[in-house]
Scaffold this active site. Structure first.
Site, PDB file in Angstrom:
ATOM      1  N   SER A  62       0.840  -1.197   0.000  1.00 28.85           N
ATOM      2  CA  SER A  62       0.000   0.000   0.000  1.00 28.85           C
ATOM      3  C   SER A  62       0.873   1.244   0.000  1.00 28.85           C
ATOM      4  O   SER A  62       1.978   1.243   0.556  1.00 28.85           O
ATOM      5  CB  SER A  62      -0.901   0.006   1.245  1.00 28.85           C
ATOM      6  OG  SER A  62      -1.547   1.254   1.391  1.00 28.85           O
TER       7      SER A  62
ATOM      8  N   TYR B 290      -3.135  -1.391   9.628  1.00 30.92           N
ATOM      9  CA  TYR B 290      -3.140  -1.878   8.240  1.00 30.92           C
ATOM     10  C   TYR B 290      -1.790  -1.607   7.574  1.00 30.92           C
ATOM     11  O   TYR B 290      -1.193  -2.498   6.955  1.00 30.92           O
ATOM     12  CB  TYR B 290      -4.270  -1.187   7.478  1.00 30.92           C
ATOM     13  CG  TYR B 290      -4.318  -1.471   6.002  1.00 30.92           C
ATOM     14  CD1 TYR B 290      -4.929  -2.629   5.518  1.00 30.92           C
ATOM     15  CD2 TYR B 290      -3.771  -0.582   5.073  1.00 30.92           C
ATOM     16  CE1 TYR B 290      -4.978  -2.889   4.157  1.00 30.92           C
ATOM     17  CE2 TYR B 290      -3.818  -0.840   3.715  1.00 30.92           C
ATOM     18  CZ  TYR B 290      -4.422  -1.989   3.258  1.00 30.92           C
ATOM     19  OH  TYR B 290      -4.468  -2.245   1.912  1.00 30.92           O
TER      20      TYR B 290
END
Length: 255
Positions: free
Chosen positions: A147, A160
């Site tokens: 990400s 996350y």
């Protein structure tokens, strides 16, 4: 007369969003695909049909990437499918794409919330890779999905992003340890993408879209179709010398 075996990519979470586009773009490169899905078999079969319409072989298998104890039986089902549908016992590319969104401030993160993200985004990827590498062809490749949040920070993304950071380190180790087999390992790091991921929090918020656009050099949020082509490239001979890399696909976010 022997025939040339077509290359095969296994894509986790291939029924929608980024995974769906990856499957379709990889198919355009002439590969066959096997996608996994967690619960939505109907959408997965739609992707399979789209791939078949392009003249390639495709199949779908259920897989919960957070259920590590189920990986051994998944490998058995995968190898059976490879034999019966694809006339082989190995595949060439593993794309660890499946995941869920999860956004909480550090002070609000519970152990259960943390563990769910950990099992799906790091532990699951680690041990699924371990389970499947023996049936990955030499000269193949692994693409892990990270990400943009490992480079830039947005509140509520600490857990996350930490899992994705671990994936980036793991990927480099895979590249090092399996390089002797000609297996390449790379990470892609999508920026803010408008899909149904994370309850479609970006897709459903004009304010969030404006904010993302304002900090992105190309002036807009990403869409699924921005990502699949890069994965398809990494599953091709054109990327044979790309190894151990983090490739951010964010349109130039927060440069």
């Amino acid at each position: 007369m022997s025939t040339i075996q077509n290359k095969i990519a296994v894509i986790t979470g291939g029924s929608r969003g980024l995974g769906r586009d990856m499957a379709l773009r990889i198919t355009e490169r002439g590969l066959d695909v096997i996608i996994t899905y967690n619960s939505n078999a109907e959408e997965a079969l739609k992707v399979v049909e789209l791939v078949k319409q392009q003249g390639r072989k495709a199949a779908a298998l259920p897989l919960n990437v957070g259920d590590i104890k189920g990986f051994s039986s998944f490998r058995e089902r995968l190898t059976e499918m490879l034999t019966t549908v694809f006339d082989t016992d190995h595949f060439d590319f593993l794309v660890n794409n499946a995941g869920i969104g999860g956004y909480q401030l550090i002070g609000e993160v519970t152990e259960d919330f943390f563990d769910e993200l950990y099992n799906i985004h790091f532990k699951g990827v680690y041990f699924l890779t371990q389970e499947l590498i023996p049936v990955l062809n030499d000269g193949g490749g692994i693409i892990n999905v990270s990400s943009g949040l490992t480079r830039v920070t947005f509140p509520r993304s600490s857990a996350y992003a930490a899992m994705k950071g671990a994936i980036e380190v793991f990927t480099r180790y895979v590249a090092k340890e399996f390089g002797s087999r000609g297996i390449r390992a790379n990470t892609i790091a999508p920026g803010a993408i408008m899909t149904d991921f994370g309850n479609a929090h970006l897709k459903n918020s004009e304010d969030s879209q404006k904010m993302v656009s304002s900090v992105t050099a190309l002036g807009r949020p990403g869409v699924a179709e921005d990502i699949g082509g890069v994965v398809a490239f990494l599953c091709s001979e054109d990327a044979r010398w790309v190894n151990g890399q983090r490739i951010e696909i964010s349109g130039g976010m927060q440069l």
